[in-house]
Scaffold this motif. Structure first.
Motif, mmCIF file in Angstrom:
data_model
loop_
_atom_site.group_PDB
_atom_site.id
_atom_site.type_symbol
_atom_site.label_atom_id
_atom_site.label_comp_id
_atom_site.label_asym_id
_atom_site.label_seq_id
_atom_site.Cartn_x
_atom_site.Cartn_y
_atom_site.Cartn_z
ATOM 1 N N SER A 7 15.002 -9.727 -2.580
ATOM 2 C CA SER A 7 15.205 -10.875 -1.703
ATOM 3 C C SER A 7 16.403 -11.656 -2.215
ATOM 4 O O SER A 7 16.440 -12.050 -3.389
ATOM 5 C CB SER A 7 13.966 -11.782 -1.678
ATOM 6 O OG SER A 7 14.245 -12.968 -0.968
ATOM 7 N N VAL B 252 15.193 -8.470 1.958
ATOM 8 C CA VAL B 252 15.118 -9.751 2.671
ATOM 9 C C VAL B 252 16.354 -10.574 2.358
ATOM 10 O O VAL B 252 16.774 -10.652 1.201
ATOM 11 C CB VAL B 252 13.853 -10.545 2.257
ATOM 12 C CG1 VAL B 252 13.807 -11.903 2.946
ATOM 13 C CG2 VAL B 252 12.596 -9.749 2.559
ATOM 14 N N HIS C 282 13.707 -7.957 6.499
ATOM 15 C CA HIS C 282 13.731 -9.246 7.200
ATOM 16 C C HIS C 282 15.152 -9.782 7.057
ATOM 17 O O HIS C 282 15.552 -10.203 5.974
ATOM 18 C CB HIS C 282 12.720 -10.215 6.584
ATOM 19 C CG HIS C 282 12.580 -11.491 7.337
ATOM 20 N ND1 HIS C 282 11.610 -12.436 7.055
ATOM 21 C CD2 HIS C 282 13.291 -11.998 8.382
ATOM 22 C CE1 HIS C 282 11.735 -13.461 7.885
ATOM 23 N NE2 HIS C 282 12.756 -13.212 8.688
#
Length: 366
Positions: free
Chosen positions: A66, A112, A144
């Motif tokens: 992320s 992400v 995402h």
């Protein structure tokens, strides 16, 4: 644990005898311990010693990446512009982290980010692309991608310019062009995705890029443009080219009014459909034999002011009876076995809260 005369504690001989140092563990065990750390902790552990630095460069330790875990922290230094300098430090952390990951070449399982890919000063997009080129993406199944904004960017960012409305729209479109190019690249390296969440600009090119994701099971398409009419053919194409799609969450804000458009949805594989975040999006048909759960809300997004008497919106109940015969749930309401033959009082209340037809909706708003 025993206490000495001065009150301090020391390990007993029995504890010392059974003490097993971390350094004596086999390499596989050390890697297993490191795997429980989050990415920020892993980076800190790299500075402990050369052995840890070497072990933490194992690609398998960096499965879940992320780029949004960093937060701006005030430097606490005198004579610095807090908003500008601290946000620059945030940018630096993100870019340094991606450069470090490029050395490791991680085996990705999830990816992400929440970064404005059109920010010309931060240069997030080139770093993301370089990282994905070096990473091993064959096992990447979850992504995402919030490419339209950097949530950590302060509202009163010093380098942020205030634009005329036409300039904002122009920048909006330029950012979307960047996304189309990036999405082409992303779907080519991450073709085994099973879950994809992102804002979507609804262009023919972007829809065709989705075709590469033949294993996709969950798709969440959030809004990007507002007040842009959605072409029915694009919507049909998305559901047609994804044969394994089971969960579809759609957020579009389309204008409603005298020229209101109605949409139909058709899928042989969908089991879960959520259009509750959409505005001005009304159905006139549904063909989903496997649909089990349907989430919907009444969100008008009015264009020209018109009388509601001139707009005939199809009843949602009839659409579901004809197009979703195996439906079991509307929002949080469990349907009774005979819901297609008889509307229970509970179902009537649900329809009054979500359906915009004249039978279930009273008042001026659609």
């Amino acid at each position: 644990m025993a206490c000495t005369a001065n009150g301090s504690s020391e390990l007993s001989e029995d504890v010392i005898e059974h003490y097993f140092p971390f350094e004596a563990l086999p390499e596989d065990c050390k890697l297993q311990v490191f795997s429980y750390l989050n990415n920020t902790a892993k980076v800190r552990c790299c500075f402990v010693c050369k052995e840890w630095l070497f072990l933490l460069k194992s690609p398998r330790l960096w499965n879940h990446i992320s780029l949004s875990d960093f937060t701006p922290i005030c430097l606490g230094q005198a004579n610095h512009t807090c908003v500008y300098e601290c946000y620059k430090q945030y940018q630096t952390k993100v870019l340094q982290f991606t450069e470090y990951l490029c050395q490791i070449k991680p085996i990705l399982h999830s990816f992400v980010f929440e970064l404005d890919i059109y920010d010309p000063k931060a240069k997030f997009l080139p770093n993301i692309e370089n990282f994905l080129r070096t990473a091993q993406c064959r096992e990447l199944i979850y992504a995402h991608l919030n490419w339209k904004e950097t949530p950590n960017q302060p509202l009163w960012y010093e380098e942020k310019c205030w634009y005329h409305e036409s300039d904002v729209i122009h920048l909006h479109r330029l950012r979307h062009r960047k996304f189309v190019w990036f999405f082409d690249f992303f779907t080519s390296v991450a073709s085994n995705l099973k879950t994809l969440i992102m804002p979507f600009g609804w262009s023919e090119t972007s829809v065709e890029h989705l075709k590469r994701l033949q294993n996709l099971q969950t798709l969440v398409l959030e809004k990007y443009f507002v007040f842009k009419t959605l072409d029915q053919t694009l919507l049909d194409r998305v559901l047609e080219i994804l044969p394994k799609l089971q969960r579809f969450l759609l957020e579009v804000w389309t204008p409603s009014g005298a020229g209101l458009l109605f949409y139909s949805l058709k899928s042989a594989s969908l089991q879960f459909l959520d259009i509750s975040q959409s505005r001005g999006f009304y159905l006139n048909g549904l063909v989903m034999p496997k649909l089990r759960q349907f989430c919907v809300a009444r969100h008008p997004w009015n264009g020209p002011i018109v009388s509601s008497d001139k707009i005939k919106i199809p009843c949602l109940y009839g659409i579901l009876v004809n197009g979703a015969p195996n439906l079991e749930k509307i929002n949080d309401h469990n349907l009774e076995a005979n819901w297609k033959e008889k509307k229970s009082p509970n179902l009537q209340e649900v329809l009054k809260s979500v359906c915009a037809c004249k039978s279930h909706k009273r008042g001026w708003a659609m």
